[in-house]
Design a protein around this motif. Structure first.
Motif, PDB file in Angstrom:
ATOM      1  N   ILE A 174      10.185 -81.765 -31.085  1.00  0.00           N
ATOM      2  CA  ILE A 174      10.936 -82.302 -29.939  1.00  0.00           C
ATOM      3  C   ILE A 174      11.188 -81.195 -28.914  1.00  0.00           C
ATOM      4  O   ILE A 174      11.105 -81.424 -27.694  1.00  0.00           O
ATOM      5  N   LEU A 175      11.473 -79.993 -29.393  1.00  0.00           N
ATOM      6  CA  LEU A 175      11.701 -78.858 -28.484  1.00  0.00           C
ATOM      7  C   LEU A 175      10.442 -78.566 -27.686  1.00  0.00           C
ATOM      8  O   LEU A 175      10.506 -78.302 -26.476  1.00  0.00           O
ATOM      9  N   ASN A 176       9.282 -78.605 -28.347  1.00  0.00           N
ATOM     10  CA  ASN A 176       8.020 -78.395 -27.636  1.00  0.00           C
ATOM     11  C   ASN A 176       7.817 -79.433 -26.536  1.00  0.00           C
ATOM     12  O   ASN A 176       7.375 -79.103 -25.428  1.00  0.00           O
ATOM     13  N   ILE A 177       8.134 -80.688 -26.855  1.00  0.00           N
ATOM     14  CA  ILE A 177       7.984 -81.768 -25.870  1.00  0.00           C
ATOM     15  C   ILE A 177       8.886 -81.517 -24.663  1.00  0.00           C
ATOM     16  O   ILE A 177       8.469 -81.671 -23.510  1.00  0.00           O
ATOM     17  N   ILE A 178      10.136 -81.115 -24.917  1.00  0.00           N
ATOM     18  CA  ILE A 178      11.098 -80.855 -23.843  1.00  0.00           C
ATOM     19  C   ILE A 178      10.635 -79.686 -22.979  1.00  0.00           C
ATOM     20  O   ILE A 178      10.614 -79.765 -21.737  1.00  0.00           O
ATOM     21  N   ILE A 179      10.238 -78.580 -23.627  1.00  0.00           N
ATOM     22  CA  ILE A 179       9.800 -77.383 -22.891  1.00  0.00           C
ATOM     23  C   ILE A 179       8.553 -77.681 -22.064  1.00  0.00           C
ATOM     24  O   ILE A 179       8.474 -77.315 -20.879  1.00  0.00           O
ATOM     25  N   ASP A 180       7.565 -78.360 -22.662  1.00  0.00           N
ATOM     26  CA  ASP A 180       6.328 -78.668 -21.942  1.00  0.00           C
ATOM     27  C   ASP A 180       6.564 -79.619 -20.775  1.00  0.00           C
ATOM     28  O   ASP A 180       5.942 -79.497 -19.725  1.00  0.00           O
ATOM     29  N   THR A 181       7.475 -80.575 -20.967  1.00  0.00           N
ATOM     30  CA  THR A 181       7.789 -81.527 -19.895  1.00  0.00           C
ATOM     31  C   THR A 181       8.430 -80.818 -18.704  1.00  0.00           C
ATOM     32  O   THR A 181       8.043 -81.042 -17.545  1.00  0.00           O
ATOM     33  N   ILE A 182       9.407 -79.964 -18.991  1.00  0.00           N
ATOM     34  CA  ILE A 182      10.054 -79.203 -17.918  1.00  0.00           C
ATOM     35  C   ILE A 182       9.043 -78.288 -17.221  1.00  0.00           C
ATOM     36  O   ILE A 182       9.010 -78.194 -15.989  1.00  0.00           O
ATOM     37  N   ALA A 183       8.198 -77.639 -18.022  1.00  0.00           N
ATOM     38  CA  ALA A 183       7.172 -76.745 -17.460  1.00  0.00           C
ATOM     39  C   ALA A 183       6.212 -77.526 -16.562  1.00  0.00           C
ATOM     40  O   ALA A 183       5.781 -77.018 -15.516  1.00  0.00           O
ATOM     41  N   CYS A 184       5.887 -78.762 -16.956  1.00  0.00           N
ATOM     42  CA  CYS A 184       4.997 -79.605 -16.136  1.00  0.00           C
ATOM     43  C   CYS A 184       5.599 -79.853 -14.755  1.00  0.00           C
ATOM     44  O   CYS A 184       4.910 -79.726 -13.736  1.00  0.00           O
ATOM     45  N   PHE A 185       6.885 -80.203 -14.725  1.00  0.00           N
ATOM     46  CA  PHE A 185       7.550 -80.475 -13.451  1.00  0.00           C
ATOM     47  C   PHE A 185       7.580 -79.218 -12.567  1.00  0.00           C
ATOM     48  O   PHE A 185       7.394 -79.296 -11.351  1.00  0.00           O
ATOM     49  N   VAL A 186       7.801 -78.060 -13.182  1.00  0.00           N
ATOM     50  CA  VAL A 186       7.819 -76.800 -12.426  1.00  0.00           C
ATOM     51  C   VAL A 186       6.442 -76.521 -11.835  1.00  0.00           C
ATOM     52  O   VAL A 186       6.309 -76.146 -10.661  1.00  0.00           O
ATOM     53  N   LEU A 187       5.399 -76.689 -12.647  1.00  0.00           N
ATOM     54  CA  LEU A 187       4.032 -76.428 -12.187  1.00  0.00           C
ATOM     55  C   LEU A 187       3.586 -77.435 -11.134  1.00  0.00           C
ATOM     56  O   LEU A 187       2.898 -77.083 -10.178  1.00  0.00           O
ATOM     57  N   LEU A 188       3.977 -78.692 -11.311  1.00  0.00           N
ATOM     58  CA  LEU A 188       3.668 -79.721 -10.307  1.00  0.00           C
ATOM     59  C   LEU A 188       4.341 -79.389  -8.981  1.00  0.00           C
ATOM     60  O   LEU A 188       3.749 -79.531  -7.903  1.00  0.00           O
ATOM     61  N   SER A 189       5.584 -78.932  -9.058  1.00  0.00           N
ATOM     62  CA  SER A 189       6.330 -78.546  -7.863  1.00  0.00           C
ATOM     63  C   SER A 189       5.692 -77.339  -7.185  1.00  0.00           C
ATOM     64  O   SER A 189       5.634 -77.249  -5.954  1.00  0.00           O
ATOM     65  N   SER A 190       5.187 -76.420  -8.007  1.00  0.00           N
ATOM     66  CA  SER A 190       4.552 -75.216  -7.474  1.00  0.00           C
ATOM     67  C   SER A 190       3.290 -75.545  -6.687  1.00  0.00           C
ATOM     68  O   SER A 190       3.043 -74.987  -5.616  1.00  0.00           O
ATOM     69  N   VAL A 191       2.501 -76.487  -7.204  1.00  0.00           N
ATOM     70  CA  VAL A 191       1.286 -76.918  -6.497  1.00  0.00           C
ATOM     71  C   VAL A 191       1.661 -77.639  -5.220  1.00  0.00           C
ATOM     72  O   VAL A 191       1.014 -77.460  -4.176  1.00  0.00           O
ATOM     73  N   LYS A 192       2.717 -78.440  -5.268  1.00  0.00           N
ATOM     74  CA  LYS A 192       3.171 -79.185  -4.087  1.00  0.00           C
ATOM     75  C   LYS A 192       3.573 -78.240  -2.953  1.00  0.00           C
ATOM     76  O   LYS A 192       3.260 -78.479  -1.785  1.00  0.00           O
ATOM     77  N   LYS A 193       4.268 -77.155  -3.304  1.00  0.00           N
ATOM     78  CA  LYS A 193       4.707 -76.194  -2.292  1.00  0.00           C
ATOM     79  C   LYS A 193       3.516 -75.521  -1.611  1.00  0.00           C
ATOM     80  O   LYS A 193       3.556 -75.212  -0.425  1.00  0.00           O
ATOM     81  N   LYS A 194       2.446 -75.300  -2.378  1.00  0.00           N
ATOM     82  CA  LYS A 194       1.307 -74.564  -1.840  1.00  0.00           C
ATOM     83  C   LYS A 194       0.323 -75.456  -1.095  1.00  0.00           C
ATOM     84  O   LYS A 194      -0.312 -75.021  -0.134  1.00  0.00           O
ATOM     85  N   THR A 195       0.181 -76.710  -1.506  1.00  0.00           N
ATOM     86  CA  THR A 195      -0.836 -77.582  -0.900  1.00  0.00           C
ATOM     87  C   THR A 195      -0.260 -78.852  -0.279  1.00  0.00           C
ATOM     88  O   THR A 195      -1.006 -79.661   0.261  1.00  0.00           O
TER      89      THR A 195
END
Length: 282
Positions: A174-195
């Motif tokens: 469950i911890l892996n799922i939570i960490i990966d989900t949060i990381a996904c949102f951060v990475l998605l946001s990072s791509v949004k800022k750049k492109t």
């Protein structure tokens, strides 16, 4: 690696036997992971085809093309990994028995473990996407914070689950799922800022995929009333895997085709080719 160094000791400290603790780790780190690769292979295939395409568009500063390719990759990933992971979780008993033999503890762990592949596959694709568009700082930062979070929270999470009356061996998953989900949102946001990418279409696709998967599982539950997924023999489990896999795939294909989701994600030409191969269209 964090699980290898913390799971067994923590579970033993919480009152589990050494045999059960080592068995749990073997499922999380080895045997379950091998089955998880069925889902991850889809993400790896997308990554291999996506990276050169994004790199070529990014170099010439064609951000619209970059956005289109990233969006298409996410939608394709959702279309395949969500029903595949949830379907495998539903058939966990048959799948595990077919490969390794019947074991209620291992089956219960695997049924949760396979669900972790949904955020992990998106995380893998977005990690590579960020690296491709020279967003190295975001890539390294997310990886570092994810590892640190895993190190700091793994043992406390197991203790928390145990105190709440939930089996502690589910906590690392469950911890892996939570960490990966949060990381996904951060990475998605990072791509949004750049492109300046828009994820609105991807969100609509996710909702449609979720609804289609729900209908598929509902159909499998009806089938389960007549042919339960409870075989303790490998031959019976393999038969159930084939039967439920075919029925689930047919239901999902029909629902996504009728709703227009297949054409939206794959394109009309590819859908026509699939129908021709299945001899459903001329």
């Amino acid at each position: 690696m964090v699980d290898v160094f913390t799971v067994v000791k923590s579970l033993v400290d919480l009152g589990y036997t050494t045999a059960i603790s080592e068995n749990v780790l073997s499922v999380i780190a080895t045997w379950g992971t091998k089955l998880n690769m069925i889902v991850m292979s889809v993400a790896n295939g997308i990554i291999m085809s996506l990276i050169p395409a994004i790199a070529g568009s990014y170099i010439v500063k064609n951000y619209k093309e970059v956005n289109d390719k990233v969006t298409k990759a996410i939608e394709t990933l959702l279309l395949v990994t969500v029903p595949l992971s949830i379907g495998m979780s539903f058939m966990a008993s048959s799948i595990w028995t077919g490969f390794y033999g019947y074991d209620t503890l291992n089956i219960s762990i695997f049924s949760v473990l396979i669900l972790s592949q949904i955020p992990l596959s998106i995380f893998s694709v977005m990690l590579n996407t960020n690296q491709t568009i020279n967003n190295t700082k975001a890539t390294i930062s997310v990886l570092a914070v994810s590892v640190i979070a895993k190190i700091c929270l793994n043992v406390p999470f197991m203790t928390l689950f145990n105190n709440c009356g939930i089996e502690a061996f589910y906590a690392p998953i469950i911890l892996n799922i939570i960490i990966d989900t949060i990381a996904c949102f951060v990475l998605l946001s990072s791509v949004k800022k750049k492109t300046n990418i828009s994820y609105l279409k991807s969100m609509r696709t996710f909702i449609k995929v979720a609804l289609s998967t729900t209908i598929m599982i509902f159909g499998l539950k009806i089938l389960n009333l007549f042919i339960p997924v409870d075989s303790m023999t490998r031959i019976g489990a393999i038969f159930e895997c084939i039967l439920y896999g075919l029925v689930g795939a047919i239901i999902y294909f029909i629902v996504t085709y009728k709703s227009g989701l297949l054409k939206e994600v794959l394109g009309a030409d590819i859908v026509k080719k699939i129908l021709r191969k299945l001899k459903l269209a001329k």
